[in-house]
Design a protein around this motif. Sequence first.
Motif, PDB file in Angstrom:
ATOM      1  N   PHE A   6     -16.142  32.929  21.019  1.00 20.60           N
ATOM      2  CA  PHE A   6     -14.677  32.958  20.921  1.00 20.60           C
ATOM      3  C   PHE A   6     -14.227  33.202  19.475  1.00 20.60           C
ATOM      4  O   PHE A   6     -13.224  33.882  19.256  1.00 20.60           O
ATOM      5  N   ILE A   9     -14.387  36.879  19.140  1.00 19.11           N
ATOM      6  CA  ILE A   9     -13.235  37.514  19.809  1.00 19.11           C
ATOM      7  C   ILE A   9     -12.003  37.392  18.923  1.00 19.11           C
ATOM      8  O   ILE A   9     -11.267  38.362  18.715  1.00 19.11           O
ATOM      9  N   PHE A  28      -6.270  35.361  25.999  1.00 25.23           N
ATOM     10  CA  PHE A  28      -6.852  36.601  26.514  1.00 25.23           C
ATOM     11  C   PHE A  28      -7.391  36.367  27.918  1.00 25.23           C
ATOM     12  O   PHE A  28      -7.507  35.228  28.381  1.00 25.23           O
ATOM     13  N   ASN A  29      -7.681  37.474  28.617  1.00 28.39           N
ATOM     14  CA  ASN A  29      -8.195  37.395  29.983  1.00 28.39           C
ATOM     15  C   ASN A  29      -9.645  36.925  29.994  1.00 28.39           C
ATOM     16  O   ASN A  29     -10.462  37.379  29.169  1.00 28.39           O
ATOM     17  N   ILE A  31     -13.351  36.986  31.094  1.00 27.92           N
ATOM     18  CA  ILE A  31     -14.202  38.133  31.433  1.00 27.92           C
ATOM     19  C   ILE A  31     -14.735  38.048  32.862  1.00 27.92           C
ATOM     20  O   ILE A  31     -15.084  39.069  33.466  1.00 27.92           O
ATOM     21  N   ASN A  32     -14.767  36.842  33.407  1.00 25.03           N
ATOM     22  CA  ASN A  32     -15.288  36.618  34.759  1.00 25.03           C
ATOM     23  C   ASN A  32     -14.241  35.820  35.549  1.00 25.03           C
ATOM     24  O   ASN A  32     -14.421  34.629  35.812  1.00 25.03           O
ATOM     25  N   LYS A  34     -11.781  33.779  37.811  1.00 24.19           N
ATOM     26  CA  LYS A  34     -11.929  32.939  38.994  1.00 24.19           C
ATOM     27  C   LYS A  34     -10.612  32.856  39.770  1.00 24.19           C
ATOM     28  O   LYS A  34     -10.432  31.953  40.598  1.00 24.19           O
ATOM     29  N   HIS A  38      -6.473  34.949  35.350  1.00 20.25           N
ATOM     30  CA  HIS A  38      -7.303  33.914  34.712  1.00 20.25           C
ATOM     31  C   HIS A  38      -7.260  34.147  33.209  1.00 20.25           C
ATOM     32  O   HIS A  38      -7.926  35.051  32.675  1.00 20.25           O
ATOM     33  N   LEU A  40      -7.285  32.515  29.140  1.00 16.74           N
ATOM     34  CA  LEU A  40      -7.844  31.461  28.287  1.00 16.74           C
ATOM     35  C   LEU A  40      -6.953  31.306  27.061  1.00 16.74           C
ATOM     36  O   LEU A  40      -6.671  32.294  26.376  1.00 16.74           O
ATOM     37  N   ASN A  82     -12.571  22.085  30.495  1.00 16.10           N
ATOM     38  CA  ASN A  82     -13.898  21.494  30.662  1.00 16.10           C
ATOM     39  C   ASN A  82     -14.337  20.912  29.329  1.00 16.10           C
ATOM     40  O   ASN A  82     -14.274  21.590  28.294  1.00 16.10           O
ATOM     41  N   GLY A  88     -19.297  21.162  32.861  1.00 18.96           N
ATOM     42  CA  GLY A  88     -19.216  22.596  33.132  1.00 18.96           C
ATOM     43  C   GLY A  88     -18.776  23.439  31.953  1.00 18.96           C
ATOM     44  O   GLY A  88     -18.567  24.644  32.102  1.00 18.96           O
ATOM     45  N   GLN A  89     -18.612  22.831  30.783  1.00 21.09           N
ATOM     46  CA  GLN A  89     -18.231  23.639  29.615  1.00 21.09           C
ATOM     47  C   GLN A  89     -19.395  24.541  29.219  1.00 21.09           C
ATOM     48  O   GLN A  89     -20.527  24.073  29.058  1.00 21.09           O
ATOM     49  N   GLU A  90     -19.095  25.825  29.093  1.00 21.99           N
ATOM     50  CA  GLU A  90     -20.124  26.810  28.726  1.00 21.99           C
ATOM     51  C   GLU A  90     -19.906  27.373  27.328  1.00 21.99           C
ATOM     52  O   GLU A  90     -20.862  27.762  26.660  1.00 21.99           O
ATOM     53  N   HIS A  95     -10.844  25.543  24.857  1.00 25.01           N
ATOM     54  CA  HIS A  95      -9.961  26.505  25.521  1.00 25.01           C
ATOM     55  C   HIS A  95      -9.359  25.867  26.757  1.00 25.01           C
ATOM     56  O   HIS A  95      -9.975  24.996  27.379  1.00 25.01           O
ATOM     57  N   HIS A  97      -8.053  26.914  30.468  1.00 26.46           N
ATOM     58  CA  HIS A  97      -7.981  27.947  31.491  1.00 26.46           C
ATOM     59  C   HIS A  97      -6.606  27.881  32.153  1.00 26.46           C
ATOM     60  O   HIS A  97      -6.110  26.796  32.474  1.00 26.46           O
TER      61      HIS A  97
HETATM   62  P1  AMP Z   1     -15.970  26.973  30.200  1.00 28.44           P
HETATM   63  O1  AMP Z   1     -16.963  26.879  31.313  1.00 28.44           O
HETATM   64  O2  AMP Z   1     -14.762  26.080  30.405  1.00 28.44           O
HETATM   65  O3  AMP Z   1     -16.599  26.802  28.842  1.00 28.44           O
HETATM   66  O4  AMP Z   1     -15.353  28.428  30.271  1.00 28.44           O
HETATM   67  C1  AMP Z   1     -15.821  29.488  29.509  1.00 28.44           C
HETATM   68  C2  AMP Z   1     -15.160  30.726  30.051  1.00 28.44           C
HETATM   69  O5  AMP Z   1     -15.279  31.750  29.087  1.00 28.44           O
HETATM   70  C3  AMP Z   1     -15.780  31.245  31.353  1.00 28.44           C
HETATM   71  O6  AMP Z   1     -14.783  31.286  32.368  1.00 28.44           O
HETATM   72  C4  AMP Z   1     -16.270  32.645  30.967  1.00 28.44           C
HETATM   73  O7  AMP Z   1     -16.112  33.587  32.003  1.00 28.44           O
HETATM   74  C5  AMP Z   1     -15.410  32.972  29.761  1.00 28.44           C
HETATM   75  N1  AMP Z   1     -15.980  33.933  28.832  1.00 28.44           N
HETATM   76  C6  AMP Z   1     -17.225  33.926  28.303  1.00 28.44           C
HETATM   77  N2  AMP Z   1     -17.377  34.978  27.475  1.00 28.44           N
HETATM   78  C7  AMP Z   1     -16.198  35.648  27.467  1.00 28.44           C
HETATM   79  C8  AMP Z   1     -15.734  36.807  26.809  1.00 28.44           C
HETATM   80  N3  AMP Z   1     -16.506  37.523  25.985  1.00 28.44           N
HETATM   81  N4  AMP Z   1     -14.459  37.220  27.032  1.00 28.44           N
HETATM   82  C9  AMP Z   1     -13.671  36.520  27.871  1.00 28.44           C
HETATM   83  N5  AMP Z   1     -14.056  35.406  28.533  1.00 28.44           N
HETATM   84  C10 AMP Z   1     -15.302  34.976  28.328  1.00 28.44           C
END
Ligand code: AMP
Length: 105
Positions: A6, A9, A28-29, A31-32, A34, A38, A40, A82, A88-90, A95, A97
């Motif tokens: 991020f 970005i 921004f939107n 990328i995947n 849901k 969607h 962020l 998250n 579930g934070q990735e 951020h 959602h």
């Molecule tokens: P979280 O699981 O709450 O950490 O959400 C992370 C979110 O970031 C997920 O929904 C991903 O699809 C999104 N994401 C990851 N990489 C990118 C990216 N390069 N551009 C936009 N969204 C992204």
Amino acid sequence: MVDCIFCKIINGEFGTKFVYEDENVVVFNDINPKADTHLLVVPKKHVTDLNECSEELIAKLMSIVKKVTVQEGIKSYRTVINTGKEAGQEVFHLHIHILSGNIKL
Ligand code: AMP
């Protein structure tokens, strides 16, 4: 922060289109997506998660949720934050959602 997707970005490294930007926040939107929409909401300052976030910053981020949903004409939506891997934070850059329409999360 180095190696934060991020932060990259926010620094414009991927040419991501921002739905909203001010001096502290970008939107921004996802990328995947849901949901049909969607978004962020992301602070420009690297903050790992809600545990590390000041009251002032979370208030600012929520005010941007309101501003952007009005801007985009979104009246019904879900917000998700998250916090922590087990929740579930990735991406470990705080951020919020915003999900609207056919929500799958
Ligand atoms: P979280 O699981 O709450 O950490 O959400 C992370 C979110 O970031 C997920 O929904 C991903 O699809 C999104 N994401 C990851 N990489 C990118 C990216 N390069 N551009 C936009 N969204 C992204």
